[in-house]
Design a protein around this motif. Structure first.
Motif, short mmCIF file in Angstrom:
data_model
loop_
_atom_site.label_atom_id
_atom_site.label_comp_id
_atom_site.label_asym_id
_atom_site.label_seq_id
_atom_site.Cartn_x
_atom_site.Cartn_y
_atom_site.Cartn_z
N VAL A 22 4.66 11.64 -12.14
CA VAL A 22 3.47 11.08 -12.76
C VAL A 22 2.76 10.19 -11.74
N PHE A 23 1.43 10.33 -11.65
CA PHE A 23 0.64 9.60 -10.67
C PHE A 23 -0.45 8.80 -11.35
N THR A 24 -0.72 7.61 -10.82
CA THR A 24 -1.85 6.83 -11.32
C THR A 24 -3.14 7.47 -10.84
N ARG A 25 -4.24 7.07 -11.44
CA ARG A 25 -5.55 7.59 -11.01
C ARG A 25 -5.82 7.22 -9.57
N GLU A 26 -5.47 6.00 -9.17
CA GLU A 26 -5.70 5.56 -7.80
C GLU A 26 -4.88 6.38 -6.82
N LEU B 148 -3.90 9.47 -7.17
CA LEU B 148 -4.48 10.81 -7.07
C LEU B 148 -5.75 10.78 -6.22
N LEU B 149 -6.59 9.78 -6.39
CA LEU B 149 -7.80 9.67 -5.57
C LEU B 149 -7.44 9.51 -4.10
N ALA B 150 -6.38 8.73 -3.84
CA ALA B 150 -5.96 8.51 -2.45
C ALA B 150 -5.34 9.76 -1.85
N GLN B 151 -4.46 10.42 -2.60
CA GLN B 151 -3.73 11.56 -2.06
C GLN B 151 -4.56 12.83 -1.98
N VAL B 152 -5.38 13.07 -2.99
CA VAL B 152 -6.12 14.34 -3.05
C VAL B 152 -7.40 14.27 -2.24
N TRP B 153 -8.02 13.07 -2.16
CA TRP B 153 -9.29 12.96 -1.46
C TRP B 153 -9.35 11.86 -0.40
N GLY B 154 -8.32 11.00 -0.34
CA GLY B 154 -8.29 9.97 0.68
C GLY B 154 -9.10 8.74 0.34
N TYR B 155 -9.43 8.54 -0.94
CA TYR B 155 -10.25 7.39 -1.31
C TYR B 155 -9.40 6.28 -1.92
N ALA B 156 -8.59 5.65 -1.08
CA ALA B 156 -7.83 4.49 -1.53
C ALA B 156 -8.81 3.35 -1.81
N GLY B 157 -8.69 2.75 -2.97
CA GLY B 157 -9.59 1.66 -3.31
C GLY B 157 -10.89 2.11 -3.93
N ALA C 132 0.83 -1.21 0.00
CA ALA C 132 0.00 0.00 0.00
C ALA C 132 0.87 1.26 0.00
N ALA C 133 1.97 1.23 0.75
CA ALA C 133 2.87 2.39 0.78
C ALA C 133 3.45 2.65 -0.60
N ARG C 134 3.82 1.59 -1.30
CA ARG C 134 4.37 1.74 -2.65
C ARG C 134 3.32 2.21 -3.64
N ARG C 135 2.09 1.69 -3.49
CA ARG C 135 1.04 1.96 -4.46
C ARG C 135 0.39 3.33 -4.27
N LEU C 136 0.15 3.72 -3.01
CA LEU C 136 -0.65 4.90 -2.71
C LEU C 136 0.17 6.15 -2.40
N ARG C 137 1.44 5.99 -2.05
CA ARG C 137 2.30 7.13 -1.68
C ARG C 137 1.63 8.01 -0.62
N PRO C 138 1.36 7.47 0.55
CA PRO C 138 0.68 8.26 1.59
C PRO C 138 1.53 9.42 2.07
N ALA C 139 0.85 10.38 2.73
CA ALA C 139 1.56 11.53 3.29
C ALA C 139 2.32 11.12 4.55
N GLY D 208 -1.20 4.66 -20.09
CA GLY D 208 -0.97 3.45 -19.32
C GLY D 208 -0.56 3.71 -17.89
N VAL D 209 -0.36 5.00 -17.52
CA VAL D 209 0.06 5.33 -16.15
C VAL D 209 -0.96 6.26 -15.51
N GLY D 210 -0.98 7.52 -15.95
CA GLY D 210 -1.88 8.49 -15.34
C GLY D 210 -1.56 9.90 -15.76
#
Length: 238
Positions: A184-188, A190-199, A54-61, A228-230
């Motif tokens: 470059v960020f994936t859509r997931e 950006l959703l996780a970082q900007v709004w907190g909606y992981a998954g 999850a840390a690798r995928r979502l890049r949390p704050a 293919g990335v975001g």
């Protein structure tokens, strides 16, 4: 996982995504509740392998990392992240309050340490402090890329000196990308970082917001699509 109400439900007070790695459900729920009240998005993992992925995928704050995780302990999760060059702020949480554990955790690269039981208010305060330190004391609230000048304090955007009105959602997305030009960020992510909606299931909703932003920015838009990335923002803009 945070309740998926949709990206527009989160206001400008959002502070970023916190990854909580905790196998005791009641403790994880308590951390989620208090962090959410303070404007953080929260993603929970219950074992070390899931936390590392999850840390690798979502890049949390920030990451709240229980040391005694099943599968892979918190020390190993932190060690691997640091070896990969990931210096996301990490707060270790443990039921043991031994000096040797504390020293080892800090040597591996943890930023702070809390022994159970602890006050959730203290956890929130420490995360806020770590993020302030990471941001730096002299950060300019005005971000400039190409022909854009975005003021995060006043929440205004000017293109070639002309004000452009943005919705809360559009502003938060643009501010996040402009703070990280060249990345470059994936859509997931950006959703996780900007709004907190992981998954969040419908990651294509991000395409809609990017399209709306580009329409408002016109030829001055620095947002690029990496197939293919975001999405990302070019270093200098158009």
């Amino acid at each position: 996982m945070p309740e998926n109400k949709g990206p527009d439900s989160r206001g400008p007070e959002y502070k970023g995504l916190v990854l909580v790695a905790e196998d005791e459900r009641h403790i994880a729920d308590l951390q989620r509740r208090y962090l959410s009240r303070e404007g953080f998005g929260v993603h929970v993992e219950t074992d070390g392998t899931g936390a590392l992925a999850a840390a690798r995928r979502l890049r949390p704050a920030a990451i709240v990392l229980d040391i005694a995780l099943p599968g892979m302990d918190g020390m190993e999760v932190c060690r691997r992240l640091r070896e990969e060059g990931d210096w996301t702020p990490v707060v270790f949480v443990t039921a043991r309050d031994e000096v040797t554990d504390r020293i080892l955790g800090l040597e591996i690269g943890a930023d702070d340490y809390l022994a159970k039981p602890f006050s959730p208010h203290e956890l929130v305060a420490r995360i806020k402090s770590l993020l302030r330190r990471a941001a730096g004391p002299d950060r300019d609230p005005v971000r400039r890329v190409g022909r854009l000048a975005l003021d995060t304090g006043r929440r205004t955007l000017h293109v070639d000196g002309r004000p452009v009105e943005l919705t809360t959602t559009e502003f938060n997305l643009l501010a996040y990308l402009m703070a990280r030009p060249g990345q470059v960020f994936t859509r997931e992510q950006l959703l996780a970082q900007v709004w907190g909606y992981a998954g969040y299931r419908d990651t294509r909703v991000m395409d809609v917001y990017v399209s709306q932003l580009r329409a408002k920015l016109g030829p001055a838009s620095p947002i690029r699509t990496v197939r293919g990335v975001g999405y990302g923002v070019t270093e200098t803009g158009p």
